[in-house]
Design an enzyme around this catalytic site. Structure first.
Site, PDB file in Angstrom:
ATOM      1  N   GLN A  38       0.837  -1.173   0.000  1.00  0.00           N
ATOM      2  CA  GLN A  38       0.000   0.000   0.000  1.00  0.00           C
ATOM      3  C   GLN A  38       0.884   1.238   0.000  1.00  0.00           C
ATOM      4  O   GLN A  38       1.741   1.375   0.868  1.00  0.00           O
ATOM      5  CB  GLN A  38      -0.774  -0.033   1.314  1.00  0.00           C
ATOM      6  CG  GLN A  38      -2.188   0.370   1.186  1.00  0.00           C
ATOM      7  CD  GLN A  38      -2.910   0.130   2.506  1.00  0.00           C
ATOM      8  OE1 GLN A  38      -2.525  -0.715   3.306  1.00  0.00           O
ATOM      9  NE2 GLN A  38      -3.947   0.885   2.705  1.00  0.00           N
ATOM     10  N   CYS A  78     -22.375  -8.704  -0.522  1.00  0.00           N
ATOM     11  CA  CYS A  78     -22.281  -7.272  -0.274  1.00  0.00           C
ATOM     12  C   CYS A  78     -23.415  -6.498  -0.938  1.00  0.00           C
ATOM     13  O   CYS A  78     -23.204  -5.733  -1.878  1.00  0.00           O
ATOM     14  CB  CYS A  78     -20.946  -6.711  -0.741  1.00  0.00           C
ATOM     15  SG  CYS A  78     -20.642  -5.061  -0.083  1.00  0.00           S
ATOM     16  N   CYS A 112     -22.849  -4.093   7.001  1.00  0.00           N
ATOM     17  CA  CYS A 112     -22.636  -3.459   5.707  1.00  0.00           C
ATOM     18  C   CYS A 112     -22.289  -1.995   5.924  1.00  0.00           C
ATOM     19  O   CYS A 112     -23.161  -1.217   6.287  1.00  0.00           O
ATOM     20  CB  CYS A 112     -23.925  -3.586   4.887  1.00  0.00           C
ATOM     21  SG  CYS A 112     -23.807  -2.798   3.285  1.00  0.00           S
TER      22      CYS A 112
END
Ligand code: UQ1
Length: 382
Positions: free
Chosen positions: A15, A133, A311
């Protein structure tokens, strides 16, 4: 042996530092790591695909022709995306202005379509199948709205969300907040509309009205985000481990298979009647760990899964509604504040904390979901 938690491999793995300091944008590469880098020590990693499971002989066949026998089996095969069930796809992705955040091959096309957008309809779909999702199909709508506003294009855009569902979100508490947002931001929601065809050369998307058989509507688009139909793994579907719909048939309390007690399941491949999310997998992993420990000792599984799932609904560049709920569709919130409200702190949870929980906690078996923290934070409260 059957681990389905495999991630795209041919990517970059580290990253960049600016993604760690809340700068917002992240790279696709930062969302994947090679399987080798997350493989625990002491595991024999079979680099082949599962082709068949035979629970009557306790064997697994792989696509390179190997047969592996097992004493206990944990099935984590995930689910399958079915872009091909929409006429005109996947070949339609060769045209611009169409993308899908559900595949690493097509997520960049969403971003390109957003950048190239000049004026017209931005159309977002939600299919007529179970999905993983279930918030993602609308999160990209909120982010597109935010991007259009930031770049001065919002007045030229009609934002249209066509969903197969009869609701905007399955849990009323969060649906109420989301309806407020879509009204405030002038986002058009059409219920019971199912994407059946993409004519990418003409920039047309065809939807069927699920309440009026035979009625279809053609939407011209300047941008289209597709959430593909999804279904059970073909390894499970139609076989002895499947339920009628093709999902792995496990106990909703302890994740043990209903007919084969030495088989267990976790995640998207199962028929657990809760929303398919990574957060659900975390909670399931704690229960599964406990169940298997008991079974190995010839004791009865005791810990039960409450259906916890979550979520983080990204509603703008810096806000999230953190929906958390159980099998009964009752909110089961970790923090002692109303999580149906859009919050910046929950955005940071999602963007800056969750990736670490995933890579360092969940993948190492150290993160079994927020259950214990919820109980701590609600001490002394109802
Ligand atoms: C979670 O546990 C999890 O797994 C690491 C996620 O990533 C997929 C999540 O998005 C969420 C929300 C959770 C739940 C965790 C907390 C702290 C509420």
């Amino acid at each position: 042996v059957c681990s389905g938690m495999q991630l795209p491999v041919a990517m970059h793995y580290y990253q960049p530092i600016w993604t760690l300091v809340g700068a917002g944008a992240k790279t696709v590469a930062s969302s994947g790591r090679p399987t080798a880098s997350v493989m625990p020590s002491g595991v024999k990693w079979v680099k082949a695909k599962v082709q068949e499971i035979n629970p009557d002989t306790n064997t697994v066949c792989t696509d390179d022709g190997t047969e592996i026998s097992y004493e206990y089996l944990i099935v984590a095969l995930g689910l399958q995306l079915h872009f091909e069930k929409i006429k005109g796809l996947p070949e339609g992705f060769e045209h611009p202005k169409i993308g899908s955040n559900y595949s690493v091959e097509t997520v960049g096309k969403t971003w390109k379509a957003l950048q190239d957008f000049k004026e017209g309809n931005a159309v977002f779909s939600f299919p007529n199948t179970p999905v993983k999702c279930a918030g993602a199909p609308q999160k990209i709508m909120y982010l597109s709205d935010a991007y259009f506003r930031k770049t001065g294009k919002r007045s030229k855009a009609n934002i249209i969300y066509n969903t197969s569902l009869p609701v905007l979100f399955g849990i009323k508490k969060y649906a109420d907040s989301l309806w407020d947002i879509v009204k405030r931001r002038n986002l058009q929601i059409n219920l019971r509309q199912n994407l059946i065809e993409v004519r990418a050369d003409k920039q047309e998307a065809v939807f069927e009205n699920l309440d009026k058989p035979g009625e279809t509507t053609v939407f011209e688009y300047e941008m289209l985000h597709v959430t593909p139909p999804m279904g059970p793994s073909s390894v499970i579907k139609g076989g002895p481990l499947a339920d009628e719909a093709g999902w792995l048939d496990v106990s909703k309390e302890n994740l043990q298979h209903k007919r084969y007690p030495n088989v267990f399941g976790i995640g998207d491949c199962t028929n657990l009647p809760t929303a398919k999310t990574g957060a659900a997998v975390a909670a399931q992993s704690a229960v599964l760990h406990r169940t298997i420990r008991k079974v190995l000792k010839n004791e009865k599984p005791d810990k039960t899964y409450d259906g916890y799932t979550s979520c983080p609904l990204v509603t703008s560049y810096n806000t999230v509604i953190l929906a958390e709920f159980d099998y009964n569709g009752q909110p089961l919130e970790t923090f002692p504040i109303n999580q149906a409200k859009e919050r910046r702190i929950m955005y940071h949870m999602k963007a800056d904390v969750m990736p670490h929980l995933y890579w360092h906690g969940l993948l190492r078996g150290l993160w079994g979901g927020p259950g214990p923290y919820r109980k701590m934070m609600h001490l002394g409260m109802k």
